[in-house]
Design an enzyme around this catalytic site. Structure first.
Site, PDB file in Angstrom:
ATOM      1  N   ASP A  53       0.832  -1.205   0.000  1.00 14.89           N
ATOM      2  CA  ASP A  53       0.000   0.000   0.000  1.00 14.89           C
ATOM      3  C   ASP A  53       0.871   1.261   0.000  1.00 14.89           C
ATOM      4  O   ASP A  53       1.638   1.489   0.939  1.00 14.89           O
ATOM      5  CB  ASP A  53      -0.903  -0.010   1.244  1.00 14.89           C
ATOM      6  CG  ASP A  53      -2.051   0.982   1.123  1.00 14.89           C
ATOM      7  OD1 ASP A  53      -2.052   1.772   0.154  1.00 14.89           O
ATOM      8  OD2 ASP A  53      -2.946   0.957   1.983  1.00 14.89           O
ATOM      9  N   ASP A  54       0.748   2.049  -1.059  1.00 11.80           N
ATOM     10  CA  ASP A  54       1.478   3.316  -1.187  1.00 11.80           C
ATOM     11  C   ASP A  54       2.991   3.146  -1.332  1.00 11.80           C
ATOM     12  O   ASP A  54       3.747   4.084  -1.084  1.00 11.80           O
ATOM     13  CB  ASP A  54       1.202   4.266   0.000  1.00 11.80           C
ATOM     14  CG  ASP A  54      -0.221   4.813   0.018  1.00 11.80           C
ATOM     15  OD1 ASP A  54      -1.043   4.357  -0.800  1.00 11.80           O
ATOM     16  OD2 ASP A  54      -0.514   5.688   0.860  1.00 11.80           O
ATOM     17  N   CYS A  93      -6.230   4.326  -3.338  1.00 14.37           N
ATOM     18  CA  CYS A  93      -6.466   2.964  -2.862  1.00 14.37           C
ATOM     19  C   CYS A  93      -7.684   2.245  -3.445  1.00 14.37           C
ATOM     20  O   CYS A  93      -7.551   1.191  -4.063  1.00 14.37           O
ATOM     21  CB  CYS A  93      -6.603   2.965  -1.341  1.00 14.37           C
ATOM     22  SG  CYS A  93      -5.109   3.486  -0.495  1.00 14.37           S
ATOM     23  N   ARG A  97      -7.798  -0.968  -6.131  1.00 15.88           N
ATOM     24  CA  ARG A  97      -8.119  -2.332  -5.688  1.00 15.88           C
ATOM     25  C   ARG A  97      -9.277  -2.904  -6.503  1.00 15.88           C
ATOM     26  O   ARG A  97      -9.312  -4.108  -6.810  1.00 15.88           O
ATOM     27  CB  ARG A  97      -8.460  -2.317  -4.194  1.00 15.88           C
ATOM     28  CG  ARG A  97      -7.229  -2.232  -3.349  1.00 15.88           C
ATOM     29  CD  ARG A  97      -7.429  -1.560  -2.000  1.00 15.88           C
ATOM     30  NE  ARG A  97      -6.178  -0.916  -1.629  1.00 15.88           N
ATOM     31  CZ  ARG A  97      -5.175  -1.536  -0.992  1.00 15.88           C
ATOM     32  NH1 ARG A  97      -5.311  -2.767  -0.592  1.00 15.88           N
ATOM     33  NH2 ARG A  97      -4.053  -0.890  -0.754  1.00 15.88           N
ATOM     34  N   LYS A 150      -5.733  -5.610   3.701  1.00 25.41           N
ATOM     35  CA  LYS A 150      -6.606  -4.453   3.486  1.00 25.41           C
ATOM     36  C   LYS A 150      -7.528  -4.683   2.294  1.00 25.41           C
ATOM     37  O   LYS A 150      -7.073  -4.904   1.185  1.00 25.41           O
ATOM     38  CB  LYS A 150      -5.722  -3.226   3.222  1.00 25.41           C
ATOM     39  CG  LYS A 150      -6.479  -1.993   2.766  1.00 25.41           C
ATOM     40  CD  LYS A 150      -5.549  -0.810   2.644  1.00 25.41           C
ATOM     41  CE  LYS A 150      -6.208   0.372   1.951  1.00 25.41           C
ATOM     42  NZ  LYS A 150      -5.333   1.549   1.902  1.00 25.41           N
ATOM     43  N   HIS A 152     -10.779  -2.593   1.565  1.00 20.45           N
ATOM     44  CA  HIS A 152     -11.105  -1.222   1.123  1.00 20.45           C
ATOM     45  C   HIS A 152     -12.021  -1.158  -0.092  1.00 20.45           C
ATOM     46  O   HIS A 152     -11.935  -0.245  -0.920  1.00 20.45           O
ATOM     47  CB  HIS A 152      -9.823  -0.407   0.862  1.00 20.45           C
ATOM     48  CG  HIS A 152     -10.003   1.018   1.284  1.00 20.45           C
ATOM     49  ND1 HIS A 152      -9.064   2.001   1.058  1.00 20.45           N
ATOM     50  CD2 HIS A 152     -11.020   1.636   1.910  1.00 20.45           C
ATOM     51  CE1 HIS A 152      -9.491   3.145   1.527  1.00 20.45           C
ATOM     52  NE2 HIS A 152     -10.681   2.950   2.046  1.00 20.45           N
ATOM     53  N   SER A 175      -8.247   1.450   5.274  1.00 19.39           N
ATOM     54  CA  SER A 175      -6.895   1.966   5.492  1.00 19.39           C
ATOM     55  C   SER A 175      -6.549   2.018   6.971  1.00 19.39           C
ATOM     56  O   SER A 175      -7.416   2.221   7.821  1.00 19.39           O
ATOM     57  CB  SER A 175      -6.761   3.378   4.905  1.00 19.39           C
ATOM     58  OG  SER A 175      -6.729   3.304   3.508  1.00 19.39           O
ATOM     59  N   HIS A 256       1.621   2.238   3.967  1.00 15.13           N
ATOM     60  CA  HIS A 256       0.732   3.407   4.070  1.00 15.13           C
ATOM     61  C   HIS A 256       0.920   4.007   5.465  1.00 15.13           C
ATOM     62  O   HIS A 256       1.052   3.266   6.437  1.00 15.13           O
ATOM     63  CB  HIS A 256      -0.710   2.901   3.878  1.00 15.13           C
ATOM     64  CG  HIS A 256      -1.761   3.957   3.749  1.00 15.13           C
ATOM     65  ND1 HIS A 256      -2.070   4.836   4.758  1.00 15.13           N
ATOM     66  CD2 HIS A 256      -2.605   4.254   2.719  1.00 15.13           C
ATOM     67  CE1 HIS A 256      -3.055   5.624   4.356  1.00 15.13           C
ATOM     68  NE2 HIS A 256      -3.396   5.299   3.124  1.00 15.13           N
ATOM     69  N   ASP A 308      -0.555  -0.666  -4.684  1.00 14.14           N
ATOM     70  CA  ASP A 308      -1.831  -0.140  -5.179  1.00 14.14           C
ATOM     71  C   ASP A 308      -1.727   1.218  -5.863  1.00 14.14           C
ATOM     72  O   ASP A 308      -2.530   1.568  -6.706  1.00 14.14           O
ATOM     73  CB  ASP A 308      -2.870  -0.067  -4.049  1.00 14.14           C
ATOM     74  CG  ASP A 308      -2.523   0.969  -2.983  1.00 14.14           C
ATOM     75  OD1 ASP A 308      -1.323   1.304  -2.819  1.00 14.14           O
ATOM     76  OD2 ASP A 308      -3.450   1.449  -2.301  1.00 14.14           O
ATOM     77  N   ASN A 309      -0.728   2.003  -5.456  1.00 18.66           N
ATOM     78  CA  ASN A 309      -0.523   3.323  -6.072  1.00 18.66           C
ATOM     79  C   ASN A 309       0.836   3.845  -5.644  1.00 18.66           C
ATOM     80  O   ASN A 309       1.509   3.238  -4.804  1.00 18.66           O
ATOM     81  CB  ASN A 309      -1.640   4.320  -5.687  1.00 18.66           C
ATOM     82  CG  ASN A 309      -1.906   4.402  -4.199  1.00 18.66           C
ATOM     83  OD1 ASN A 309      -2.947   3.953  -3.716  1.00 18.66           O
ATOM     84  ND2 ASN A 309      -0.964   4.932  -3.440  1.00 18.66           N
ATOM     85  N   LYS A 329       1.269   9.408  -5.478  1.00  9.64           N
ATOM     86  CA  LYS A 329      -0.124   9.050  -5.191  1.00  9.64           C
ATOM     87  C   LYS A 329      -1.092  10.204  -5.479  1.00  9.64           C
ATOM     88  O   LYS A 329      -0.793  11.353  -5.151  1.00  9.64           O
ATOM     89  CB  LYS A 329      -0.218   8.670  -3.712  1.00  9.64           C
ATOM     90  CG  LYS A 329      -1.608   8.353  -3.214  1.00  9.64           C
ATOM     91  CD  LYS A 329      -1.570   7.883  -1.770  1.00  9.64           C
ATOM     92  CE  LYS A 329      -2.962   7.585  -1.256  1.00  9.64           C
ATOM     93  NZ  LYS A 329      -2.960   6.977   0.082  1.00  9.64           N
TER      94      LYS A 329
HETATM   95 MG    MG Z   1      -2.728   3.113  -1.347  1.00  9.87          MG
END
Ligand code: MG
Length: 495
Positions: A53-54, A93, A97, A150, A152, A175, A256, A308-309, A329
């Protein structure tokens, strides 16, 4: 098509023919494997997706980070395929996803939302039931399906992973920075959490639930041990389900913000807490690789890693790095959308550094092909089959990437060229959408940092991209804007 592109196309065809001639023995082996898969033999491959994540394009040592050590991901990249033009479906996010799970652009499933809007703990909605998730797709072919981490895509019970094709779920449904317990009175307060006080944050500052299935195990979740526990759960579930083909989706909540690492990793990386967190995730990946080898599963399992990003740059030292790519992001510059993409599978994946284009939406299509399951034909799918590249049989069919921000198409890539029609500063309150006419144009093969606008020199390329956008626009039927709808009041789900 201009002369240059025509020459490229001819070169590409000739190269493909040459590679095909050289790889006939390999193809025989690989196509045998697919045939076996289609016939339902026990060679149906297992799939593991590990989603960070991130984490940014530049945050792994194999992608150039000078002070973060990721030996296991680097090993996966060397023994398998390291993709350098791998994209996500959105640079935040939730829509990202949705793209991974459905193989479709998030706009189609109604999950695109506006840039800064994600599924909050009080969201009324989730990923619509009518969408076919990758778990549902693989389940119909007899796969055991487990998810750790996660989600989300809707926190209410009717949207949790076990309603979307997963037999098993363990994780935080959104998150790790939500359900903030500190009293925040302004936007500045919120940012201060990340940019000034991050060292002082504790898991008690975020009242996020840890679930197994739909049952709450812990609230607030102890985020210090989250990465280690996610790894252990994934390993345990795989061991319990190794007799049937399986699909494990391990979506780490970290790196994240807020950042948390276990005692074993805290203070061990030269990159500070962010590096500790990434190195702990990598360590867990090493444990998963070891387990696959010990259990005799590595020859028949494909492990795919991405994020994810891009990095959340506004969180300063707590955020990651997109390396030489621009921005991060929330933006439609390369740093928001392009991610490390690593495929590992010693019995299947032909080792290679891949510069072809791929996206997370292609995973649905590619894994379906490898498992011998037909692609849904009752809806528009945006994924393409990357299996020829994975099996060493040919090039990626992908030549285009769409960069949506919320419900607007901001930019498009065709071949080496990327045109920005709209840009907007990410994570700036009420930032204006800046429209560009003519669009900004970059050759992102020659200029991956998007520094030199070449729009004036290449009106013919802009015309070609505009034409491709029109064709895309005609076929695009957006879903409802689910993220705009919040609950009538602050609905916090009780588990
Ligand atoms: Mg993310």
């Amino acid at each position: 098509m201009n002369t240059n592109q025509f020459q490229r196309a001819v070169t590409r065809i000739l190269t493909t023919l040459w590679v095909l001639m050289l790889s006939i023995p390999l193809m025989a082996k690989a196509s045998g494997q697919i045939t076996d898969t289609i016939n339902g033999s026990k060679k149906q491959p297992n799939f593991i997706i590990i989603f960070a994540d991130d984490l940014g394009y530049g945050d792994l040592s194999s992608y150039g980070h000078p002070t973060i050590r990721t030996p296991y991901l680097d090993q996966m990249a060397t023994e398998g395929q390291k993709w350098t033009n791998f994209y996500v479906g959105a640079s935040v996010c939730t829509p990202s996803r949705a793209a991974l799970m459905t193989g479709r652009l998030p706009l189609r499933s109604g999950t695109s939302g506006a840039t800064a809007k994600v599924f909050f703990p009080d969201s009324a909605n989730g990923l619509p039931d009518a969408e076919i998730t990758l778990a549902e797709q693989l389940k119909q072919a007899g796969y055991a399906t487990g998810m750790v981490g996660k989600w989300h895509l809707g926190h209410k019970k009717e949207y949790l992973p076990t309603t979307q094709g997963f037999d098993y779920y363990f994780g935080i449904p959104y998150s790790n920075d939500m359900d903030i317990t500190r009293k925040l009175t302004s936007f500045e307060d919120y940012w201060a959490l990340w940019t000034k006080e991050y060292d002082n944050l504790t898991p008690a500052d975020f009242n996020v639930p840890l679930l197994r299935g739909m049952e709450q195990l812990e609230r607030p979740a102890d985020q210090n041990t989250l990465t280690a526990r996610y790894t252990a759960e994934a390993i345990k579930w795989i061991k319990e389900n190794k007799e049937s083909p399986f699909f494990m989706y391990l979506a780490h909540n970290l790196p994240h913000v807020p950042l948390f690492a276990s005692e074993e990793f805290k203070g061990t990386s030269k990159r500070g807490l962010y590096g500790d967190v990434v190195e702990e995730i990598d360590h867990g990946i090493g444990q998963i690789m070891d387990m696959l080898k010990e259990e005799g599963l590595s020859e028949n399992t494909i492990v795919f890693f991405t994020s994810d990003n891009g990095p959340w740059l506004q969180t300063k030292i707590s955020g990651g790095s997109a390396g030489l790519l621009r921005d991060g992001k929330g933006s439609t510059w390369e740093g928001g959308f392009r991610e490390p993409g690593i495929f590992w599978g010693p019995g299947t994946i032909v080792p290679k550094m891949v510069m072809d284009m791929g996206t997370t939406m292609d995973i649905f299509t590619t894994f379906s092909k490898l498992a011998g399951i037909p692609i849904p034909d009752d809806r528009v799918m945006d994924g393409m089959d990357l299996s020829p590249v994975l099996l060493g049989q040919g090039d990626s069919p992908r030549n285009e990437v769409f960069y949506y921000s919320g419900r607007d198409l901001f930019a498009m890539r065709v071949g080496p060229y990327k045109a920005h029609f709209i840009t907007q500063e990410a994570y700036v309150f009420n930032a204006e959408k800046v429209r560009h006419d003519p669009p900004l144009l970059f050759n992102i093969e020659e200029d991956p940092s998007e520094r030199f606008n070449i729009a004036e020199k290449h009106p013919e390329v802009i015309a070609e991209i505009q034409k491709a956008m029109q064709i895309h626009g005609k076929k695009m039927k957006p879903g409802p804007d689910l993220l705009e709808e919040r609950g009538p009041e602050h609905i916090v789900e009780k588990y």
